[in-house]
Design an enzyme around this catalytic site. Structure first.
Site, PDB file in Angstrom:
ATOM      1  CE  LYS A 176      48.702  27.384 -28.442  1.00 60.54           C
ATOM      2  NZ  LYS A 176      48.197  26.148 -29.110  1.00 60.54           N
ATOM      3  CE1 TYR A 226      50.508  22.519 -25.747  1.00 58.81           C
ATOM      4  CE2 TYR A 226      52.432  23.773 -26.415  1.00 58.81           C
ATOM      5  CZ  TYR A 226      51.067  23.689 -26.210  1.00 58.81           C
ATOM      6  OH  TYR A 226      50.265  24.768 -26.473  1.00 58.81           O
ATOM      7  CG  ASN A 286      45.428  26.415 -31.660  1.00 55.63           C
ATOM      8  OD1 ASN A 286      46.433  26.839 -31.096  1.00 55.63           O
ATOM      9  ND2 ASN A 286      44.851  25.274 -31.326  1.00 55.63           N
ATOM     10  CG  HIS A 289      47.898  26.423 -23.589  1.00 57.76           C
ATOM     11  ND1 HIS A 289      47.768  25.079 -23.854  1.00 57.76           N
ATOM     12  CD2 HIS A 289      47.920  26.539 -22.237  1.00 57.76           C
ATOM     13  CE1 HIS A 289      47.723  24.419 -22.699  1.00 57.76           C
ATOM     14  NE2 HIS A 289      47.814  25.278 -21.708  1.00 57.76           N
ATOM     15  CD  GLU A 317      48.702  23.695 -18.748  1.00 60.43           C
ATOM     16  OE1 GLU A 317      48.543  22.662 -19.431  1.00 60.43           O
ATOM     17  OE2 GLU A 317      47.963  24.697 -18.867  1.00 60.43           O
TER      18      GLU A 317
HETATM   19  P1  DAT Z   1      43.946  22.613 -26.932  1.00 61.24           P
HETATM   20  O1  DAT Z   1      45.065  23.581 -27.226  1.00 61.24           O
HETATM   21  O2  DAT Z   1      42.624  23.102 -27.473  1.00 61.24           O
HETATM   22  O3  DAT Z   1      43.865  22.216 -25.471  1.00 61.24           O
HETATM   23  P2  DAT Z   1      45.133  19.987 -27.438  1.00 61.24           P
HETATM   24  O4  DAT Z   1      45.545  19.996 -25.986  1.00 61.24           O
HETATM   25  O5  DAT Z   1      44.385  18.788 -27.939  1.00 61.24           O
HETATM   26  O6  DAT Z   1      44.251  21.277 -27.783  1.00 61.24           O
HETATM   27  O7  DAT Z   1      46.406  20.152 -28.356  1.00 61.24           O
HETATM   28  C1  DAT Z   1      47.466  21.037 -27.985  1.00 61.24           C
HETATM   29  C2  DAT Z   1      47.904  21.797 -29.208  1.00 61.24           C
HETATM   30  O8  DAT Z   1      48.485  20.902 -30.150  1.00 61.24           O
HETATM   31  C3  DAT Z   1      46.783  22.499 -29.985  1.00 61.24           C
HETATM   32  O9  DAT Z   1      46.436  23.749 -29.441  1.00 61.24           O
HETATM   33  C4  DAT Z   1      47.392  22.620 -31.347  1.00 61.24           C
HETATM   34  C5  DAT Z   1      48.195  21.343 -31.482  1.00 61.24           C
HETATM   35  N1  DAT Z   1      47.399  20.312 -32.153  1.00 61.24           N
HETATM   36  C6  DAT Z   1      46.392  19.560 -31.632  1.00 61.24           C
HETATM   37  N2  DAT Z   1      45.859  18.740 -32.530  1.00 61.24           N
HETATM   38  C7  DAT Z   1      46.566  18.954 -33.684  1.00 61.24           C
HETATM   39  C8  DAT Z   1      46.508  18.399 -35.004  1.00 61.24           C
HETATM   40  N3  DAT Z   1      45.634  17.460 -35.328  1.00 61.24           N
HETATM   41  N4  DAT Z   1      47.397  18.876 -35.919  1.00 61.24           N
HETATM   42  C9  DAT Z   1      48.312  19.837 -35.603  1.00 61.24           C
HETATM   43  N5  DAT Z   1      48.412  20.389 -34.372  1.00 61.24           N
HETATM   44  C10 DAT Z   1      47.548  19.963 -33.434  1.00 61.24           C
HETATM   45 MG    MG Z   2      45.153  21.117 -24.304  1.00 60.16          MG
END
Ligand code: DAT
Ligand code: MG
Length: 140
Positions: free
Chosen positions: A11, A51, A114, A117, A128
């Protein structure tokens, strides 16, 4: 366990800090192979499409802004149990909760930024990979 392919992105928070090589090394050290890779600066529309599953979540706008804020490296990783292995190397979504030695624990600043992905299941991995790559761009 069969050889699998999974989709990975490095990212913008990580590319900005010049961490692409360090992150790829963590995948390679764990036995995953990079079989496709390109650097893209995605548009808002591409980020929204990628997303779409999160479109009703409160953080969606912030997520789309961040993902279109700078370069990303999109990749296909291949190896034994690649989908689960990649998630393990990445660590928990929230870096504060990620295990020691994971990418997110080592490099990430916040839950929003973070660093990586990774696909969460075989169906999402296939979808994807197809979103970002033509078959001819994947060289195993
Ligand atoms: P992951 O990337 O671990 O699969 P996810 O699919 O639940 O996590 O969420 C996709 C992305 O969205 C994640 O990498 C960062 C963002 N995200 C998730 N939860 C969030 C939150 N509570 N606040 C801000 N960004 C968030
Ligand atoms: Mg995810």
């Amino acid at each position: 366990m069969a050889i699998e392919r999974t989709f990975s992105m490095i990212k913008p928070d990580a590319t900005k800090r010049n961490l692409t090589g360090a992150i790829v090394k963590m995948f390679e050290d764990a036995g995953l192979r990079v079989v496709a890779s390109k650097r893209v600066w995605m548009s808002r529309r591409q980020a929204e499409g990628f997303y779409a599953v999160h479109k009703d979540r409160p953080f969606f706008g912030e997520l789309v802004d961040f993902m279109s804020s700078g370069p990303t490296v999109v990749q296909v990783l291949e190896g034994e149990n690649a989908i689960a292995k990649n998630r393990e190397i990445m660590g928990a979504t929230n870096p504060a909760e990620a295990a020691e030695g994971t990418i997110r624990k080592t490099f990430s600043k916040s839950i929003g930024e973070n660093s990586v992905h990774g696909s969460d299941a075989p169906e999402t991995a296939a979808e994807e990979i197809r979103y970002w790559f033509a078959e001819t761009e994947i060289v195993g």
